[in-house]
Motif scaffolding. Structure first.
Motif, short mmCIF file in Angstrom:
data_model
loop_
_atom_site.label_atom_id
_atom_site.label_comp_id
_atom_site.label_asym_id
_atom_site.label_seq_id
_atom_site.Cartn_x
_atom_site.Cartn_y
_atom_site.Cartn_z
N ARG A 21 35.15 45.88 45.57
CA ARG A 21 35.43 44.31 45.25
C ARG A 21 36.96 44.42 45.21
O ARG A 21 37.44 43.16 45.28
N GLY A 22 37.63 45.39 44.76
CA GLY A 22 39.03 45.32 44.54
C GLY A 22 39.62 46.41 43.72
O GLY A 22 38.98 47.47 43.24
N ILE A 23 40.79 46.36 43.49
CA ILE A 23 41.70 47.26 42.53
C ILE A 23 41.79 46.56 41.39
O ILE A 23 42.39 45.42 41.14
N THR A 24 41.53 47.26 40.03
CA THR A 24 41.89 46.59 38.79
C THR A 24 42.91 47.42 38.12
O THR A 24 42.68 48.67 38.11
N TYR A 25 43.94 46.66 37.78
CA TYR A 25 45.09 47.38 36.94
C TYR A 25 45.10 47.23 35.58
O TYR A 25 44.73 46.10 35.23
N TYR A 26 45.36 48.53 34.83
CA TYR A 26 45.40 48.29 33.51
C TYR A 26 46.50 49.17 33.02
O TYR A 26 47.22 50.06 33.70
N PRO A 79 43.94 41.36 45.91
CA PRO A 79 42.84 40.31 45.64
C PRO A 79 41.48 40.82 45.30
O PRO A 79 41.39 42.09 45.01
N TYR A 80 40.32 40.07 44.75
CA TYR A 80 39.33 40.60 44.24
C TYR A 80 38.09 39.78 44.79
O TYR A 80 38.15 38.53 44.71
N ASP A 81 37.06 40.43 45.27
CA ASP A 81 35.86 39.73 45.75
C ASP A 81 35.05 39.57 44.99
O ASP A 81 34.65 40.53 44.29
#
Length: 333
Positions: A13-18, A68-70
């Motif tokens: 779905r996408g890349i999530t940063y933390y 982006p995130y799908d």
């Protein structure tokens, strides 16, 4: 963000940063920003707590750098969060969620209650049968309504309703500046519309408090919080001089409440042992052997790691030593 490491996880779905630190602590603090905000919303909390606890904050999927995130949904977002917490070996956490972040926290805790030591809601709203058909209808209309506003007016209006102070308003404007108007209107829609099909009754099993800015004028947030508290018995704490982003309007007050919440949550543990990483008598920077031995007997031990402290810090294994040290960090930040 100073003192924290930027990391990420990927899915189809996408890349999530933390962002997180390298401190090992029995209790971690997981900060979840609200709709259209990003990790910077909690700067005034992270600057205090990062020196004493494992902390973690993210740009929620679809927000900030995590674009982006799908396929934004509470289920998908909770899956991303679970991958992050697994990667960071977070076993027990206090979840601190503002607005949308508090809703994500509720959904996640419902699915993974074993990880939740506590939940602090900041100007969020509950899952469940609190909402009328009219409430749900207007949530689904947000995108076209937002598009009717001139761009500058939309952003300034959002900043003013989220922040009662100049500091909070300016931070909100800075966070909003990363979106085009089209992106912003669509994000407001998907963030709220996702709630409609996924709303359900959730029983939060961990210790919970509700924080609400006394100047919060966003929708029916204030009314929902009062009813949430009435139905569940969760303490409702009004933050004076604060709007929707109460933690940014009044950081010192909120930080004090968070600290007290952590104290009480830790005190409920069956056994708590603090130890210093500079304890020459123990001679280790890893979990001391005597704690491992206690655990093998079946005792539930909460291990409190005090970075830079020596043997005198916890020689009697009293939590008071740890709390005195931590309060010093807060006072001298």
């Amino acid at each position: 963000m100073i003192g924290l490491y930027e990391k990420s996880v990927s899915s189809n779905r996408g890349i999530t940063y933390y962002w997180t630190n390298e401190i090992k602590s029995a209790v971690s603090l997981v900060f979840l920003p609200g709709l259209t905000a990003d990790h910077r919303l909690f700067e005034s909390q992270l600057s205090v707590f990062k020196n004493a606890f494992k902390v973690l904050v993210w740009d929620c999927p679809g927000h900030g750098k995590s674009r982006p995130y799908d396929g934004f949904s509470y289920a998908n977002v909770s899956d991303e969060l679970d991958i992050i917490l697994e990667n960071e070996s977070v076993d027990k956490a206090v979840f601190i969620g503002q607005s949308l972040g508090g809703m994500i926290a509720q959904y996640y805790i419902d699915q993974h209650s074993f990880r939740a030591l506590g939940f602090i809601s900041i100007d969020s709203v509950p899952f469940g049968d609190y909402y009328s058909e009219s409430d749900m209808f207007w949530l689904s209309q947000l995108e076209w309504m937002c598009k009717m506003f001139p761009d500058k007016l939309l952003r300034s209006s959002m900043a003013k309703i989220c922040g009662a102070t100049e500091t909070a308003q300016n931070r909100m404007l800075t966070m909003l500046s990363s979106y085009t108007k089209k992106e912003l209107c669509h994000l407001l829609y998907i963030g709220e519309a996702a709630f409609i099909p996924e709303n359900k009754n959730i029983d939060i099993p961990c210790r919970t408090i509700l924080l609400l800015g006394d100047k919060d004028k966003v929708g029916k947030v204030a009314a929902y919080n009062k009813e949430w508290s009435r139905r569940t018995g969760f303490p409702l704490i009004l933050i004076q001089g604060a709007a929707h982003n109460a933690n940014d309007d009044q950081p010192d007050i909120v930080n004090g409440i968070v600290l007290n919440f952590i104290k009480k949550s830790i005190d409920k543990s069956e056994g708590s042992i603090p130890w210093g990483t500079k304890d020459s008598m123990v001679g280790t920077t890893e979990t001391p052997a005597y704690i491992e031995a206690a655990r093998k007997t079946g005792i539930n031990i909460t291990e409190i790691v005090a970075q830079g402290q020596d043997h005198g810090f916890g020689q009697d294994h009293y939590m008071a030593d740890y709390l005195k040290w931590f309060e010093g960090i807060v006072r001298n930040k």
